[in-house]
Enzyme design. Sequence first.
Site: not given
Ligand SMILES: Cc1cc2nc3c(=O)[nH]c(=O)nc-3n(C[C@H](O)[C@H](O)[C@H](O)COP(=O)(O)OP(=O)(O)OC[C@H]3O[C@@H](n4cnc5c(N)ncnc54)[C@H](O)[C@@H]3O)c2cc1C
Length: 497
Positions: A51, A53, A341-342, A177
């Site tokens: 979504i 949002h 998080e979301s 890493v």
């Molecule tokens: C159930 C659920 C519903 C959600 N619904 C929504 C929504 O509808 N709308 C919205 O806006 N947000 C939503 N969110 C939140 C959204 O999905 C997250 O905020 C967003 O995807 C976070 O992105 P990120 O890049 O921070 O983390 P991630 O997508 O988790 O990416 C982190 C990456 O780091 C990598 N990594 C971890 N450790 C290491 C390491 N040591 N070395 C190298 N790589 C590493 C992982 O493999 C991963 O690929 C939802 C989340 C969940 C779980």
Amino acid sequence: MTQETFDVTIIGAGAVGTALARELTRYQLDVLVLEASDDVAAGATRANSGIVHGGYAAKAGTRKAEFCRPGNRMFPRLAAELDFPYRATGSVVLCFSEGDEAALERLYANGVSNGVDDLELCSRDETLRRIPRLNPAEVHGGLFCAGAGIVSPYEYAIAMMENAIVNGARLRLESPVTALSHIGERIALEAGGREYSTRILVNAAGVGAEGVAALAGSPPFRMKPRKGQYILLRRGTAEGLDTVVFQPPNENGKGILVTPTTWGNLMLGPDAQEIQDQSDTGTDPESLARIIRTARRSVKDFDVKQAIRVFSGTRPAADRGDFIIEWSETIPGMLHMAGIESPGLTASPALALEAVRLLGEAGLSLRKRPDFQPLRRAPTRPAPLGPPAQAAKRAQLPEGDPERIVCRCEQVSEATVRDALERGIPLRSTDGVKRRTRAGMGACQGAFCGPRVRKLVADFGGIDADNVLGPSRNRDRIKADLDATRCLLDGGNTHDS
Ligand SMILES: Cc1cc2nc3c(=O)[nH]c(=O)nc-3n(C[C@H](O)[C@H](O)[C@H](O)COP(=O)(O)OP(=O)(O)OC[C@H]3O[C@@H](n4cnc5c(N)ncnc54)[C@H](O)[C@@H]3O)c2cc1C
């Protein structure tokens, strides 16, 4: 071992890391993304509600509120530039009783404080008039937000990364890493058996962010991951529902939603369970049955027999309850982007702008690149579904014929799969192809196309078919969970429309 040198290194190729990588390639910088998994969008970005949002839900004054609405506003343009599936559908938060009305009014007021100017409180009749598929026995009113939307979250991150690569960013997959240290003005890193040196390091590792922070000493935050489970119904089941439908928020967050996906599936979920094991991606029939029962309060007329997949995603929540965007106190030049998080998916393009601002403030030279290419070459997508008999006939064509149907359910051609393999991100799994082409997304969940895709991936990469990674979730396990869920629901009589 030789050390490769970069200006900025990003740990994690999720929504945050890929959006930042793309943003940084606007400048004359050497940018590297290190990802632990075999593909981008491997964490929360892979499995979420998708979504975009509206920005009314995050508490005014928080960082979530600060970046949600600006992120939301960036999506139409980004989707036009990068050609990922996105639609401005609007959303509604339902209320089910007079008692819920106050909650909707609070959301409305919070939204106004957040600068959201497209909210509307509607009566029961108006709510039902706008969305006829809602459950008339339950719905009492609704808070509409015109600016909300839906996006395919992993296609968003893939598009970001592909475009970043075209603009010069480097991506190293299967590179967790494992060590980092501060040496003079630079940071030294070890990942996937290689060594790197970088001026700036960004920790965008999702649930892994605490572990990355711990490599630099005592982590300044703790992750408190929360799992959310989903049920996905087959394509076409979202017909007549082109709005995201929320329930009144509760102590666990935004509650169970019913939403169309950008590909026309109906999706139900998520619940919220705190987990200790970050790698727990399982589902269980009791939770799934609870989600379905709860979702029926919003939309009554879906048929659980149309469910094709169950899955879960893990929210990278941290103990502060808000996005953490701050410099490390132990490693100069390391920026944490944690606890995203979301609404982190929605906020991610705005978070990328904020990170660039902070990097500039810290002295990184931000000289624009005159040759930045904002447009992504459109991917070859499957044509709209045609008659199954025709697809079955095309499936008989010989390998090598671009017209050959590789996936019968989603009618994905060999040309589409080959295009996915040639787009700059090296693929080593059938799931990687699935996320880009939909081969394996249909009713048979890859039983037919799996071997065909495996062969194409192996041939393209010059690797043995045995080294091509298979589905991340076991098909039999998904089927067993679905069957058990159906049994739990009304003694198997699951369609009560
Ligand atoms: C159930 C659920 C519903 C959600 N619904 C929504 C929504 O509808 N709308 C919205 O806006 N947000 C939503 N969110 C939140 C959204 O999905 C997250 O905020 C967003 O995807 C976070 O992105 P990120 O890049 O921070 O983390 P991630 O997508 O988790 O990416 C982190 C990456 O780091 C990598 N990594 C971890 N450790 C290491 C390491 N040591 N070395 C190298 N790589 C590493 C992982 O493999 C991963 O690929 C939802 C989340 C969940 C779980």
